[in-house]
Design a protein around this motif. Structure first.
Motif, PDB file in Angstrom:
ATOM      1  N   UNK A 196       3.975   5.945  -5.657  1.00 35.06           N
ATOM      2  CA  UNK A 196       4.014   6.136  -7.110  1.00 35.06           C
ATOM      3  C   UNK A 196       2.884   7.040  -7.607  1.00 35.06           C
ATOM      4  N   UNK A 197       2.120   7.616  -6.671  1.00 37.11           N
ATOM      5  CA  UNK A 197       1.151   8.644  -7.052  1.00 37.11           C
ATOM      6  C   UNK A 197       1.900   9.971  -7.122  1.00 37.11           C
TER       7      UNK A 197
ATOM      8  N   UNK B 208      -3.700  14.654  -4.557  1.00 37.79           N
ATOM      9  CA  UNK B 208      -3.754  14.501  -3.105  1.00 37.79           C
ATOM     10  C   UNK B 208      -4.983  13.721  -2.663  1.00 37.79           C
ATOM     11  N   UNK B 209      -6.059  13.802  -3.430  1.00 35.93           N
ATOM     12  CA  UNK B 209      -7.272  13.063  -3.098  1.00 35.93           C
ATOM     13  C   UNK B 209      -7.015  11.559  -3.186  1.00 35.93           C
TER      14      UNK B 209
ATOM     15  N   UNK C  61       0.838  -1.198   0.000  1.00 40.08           N
ATOM     16  CA  UNK C  61       0.000   0.000   0.000  1.00 40.08           C
ATOM     17  C   UNK C  61       0.877   1.255   0.000  1.00 40.08           C
ATOM     18  N   UNK C  62       1.944   1.218   0.790  1.00 36.07           N
ATOM     19  CA  UNK C  62       2.881   2.354   0.796  1.00 36.07           C
ATOM     20  C   UNK C  62       3.485   2.571  -0.590  1.00 36.07           C
ATOM     21  N   UNK C  63       3.814   1.473  -1.264  1.00 38.42           N
ATOM     22  CA  UNK C  63       4.401   1.576  -2.597  1.00 38.42           C
ATOM     23  C   UNK C  63       3.404   2.205  -3.568  1.00 38.42           C
TER      24      UNK C  63
ATOM     25  N   UNK D 178      -0.053   8.571 -13.355  1.00 40.56           N
ATOM     26  CA  UNK D 178      -0.137   7.537 -12.317  1.00 40.56           C
ATOM     27  C   UNK D 178      -1.468   6.793 -12.297  1.00 40.56           C
ATOM     28  N   UNK D 179      -2.472   7.279 -13.008  1.00 44.04           N
ATOM     29  CA  UNK D 179      -3.734   6.563 -13.005  1.00 44.04           C
ATOM     30  C   UNK D 179      -3.636   5.306 -13.858  1.00 44.04           C
TER      31      UNK D 179
END
Length: 213
Positions: A101-102, A186-187, A95-97, A109-110
């Protein structure tokens, strides 16, 4: 001296360049709005080269989903979250990864397959199926670590490793949609942060919650 051309030979063959173009352009403006001419121009290939590799635009969409699975699969297979000894640490580090990458513009990134699924799920079943294989195939890579973490902590409940793995993808795809709606990366980061909190709480559930033996 050889005459310099506009095509970078390091970009790969025509098929790869077209798939790279599809990855970038479709994430930016959607599948329907992306034309064959636009793909060819971005890839630096002729229209004849396009139809040599793909029977039509739908075939390109299917191949793009498969290409996305291959390239992102290689990224995740070598990502540092695998290095943790504890399976729950691996899940949380995953999850951190995803959070790390966002970065950059939304289209950077989407998710290509998530973007195409929302748009073509009814009109192009072949693309939808290729996108589903990509999304659920990636989710399945998380299941062994989730299952091992459940076993190590005696976690039992009305959810499974498969359902939690699928939920991670639901949250991520939803976070991307909200980021697009707000035009604010950020969302998406907020959504991923909540996902980590949720997973942490699942594995900290008390016996009164019926999660432990």
């Amino acid at each position: 001296m050889a005459r310099k051309t506009n095509i970078d030979p390091d970009r790969g063959d025509a098929r790869t360049r077209l798939l790279d173009a599809a990855r970038d352009i479709v994430r930016s403006q959607g599948f329907a709005a992306t034309s064959v001419d636009q793909l060819c121009k971005a890839a630096g290939v002729t229209k004849g080269a396009f139809f040599h590799h793909f029977a039509n635009k739908e075939a390109l969409g299917v191949a793009a989903a498969q290409y996305w699975s291959e390239t992102t699969g290689a990224l995740f297979a070598t990502a540092p979250y695998h290095d943790h000894a504890d399976p729950l640490d691996r899940v949380l580090a995953y999850v951190d990864f995803r959070r790390d990458i966002i970065a950059g513009d939304l289209e950077a990134f989407t998710c290509l397959v998530g973007t195409m699924t929302q748009e073509v799920y009814h009109a192009h079943p072949a693309i939808r199926e290729a996108c589903a294989a990509s999304i659920f195939g990636h989710a399945a890579t998380l299941e062994p670590d989730i299952e091992a973490a459940m076993k190590a902590r005696g976690i039992k409940g009305d959810w499974t490793a498969a359902s939690l793995a699928a939920h991670t993808q639901a949250v991520l795809q939803g976070a991307f949609i909200l980021a697009k709606a707000a035009d604010d990366p950020a969302v998406a980061i907020d959504g991923v942060d909540h996902l980590k909190r949720y997973i942490t709480l699942l594995f900290q559930a008390s016996p009164m919650g019926g999660q432990h033996d």
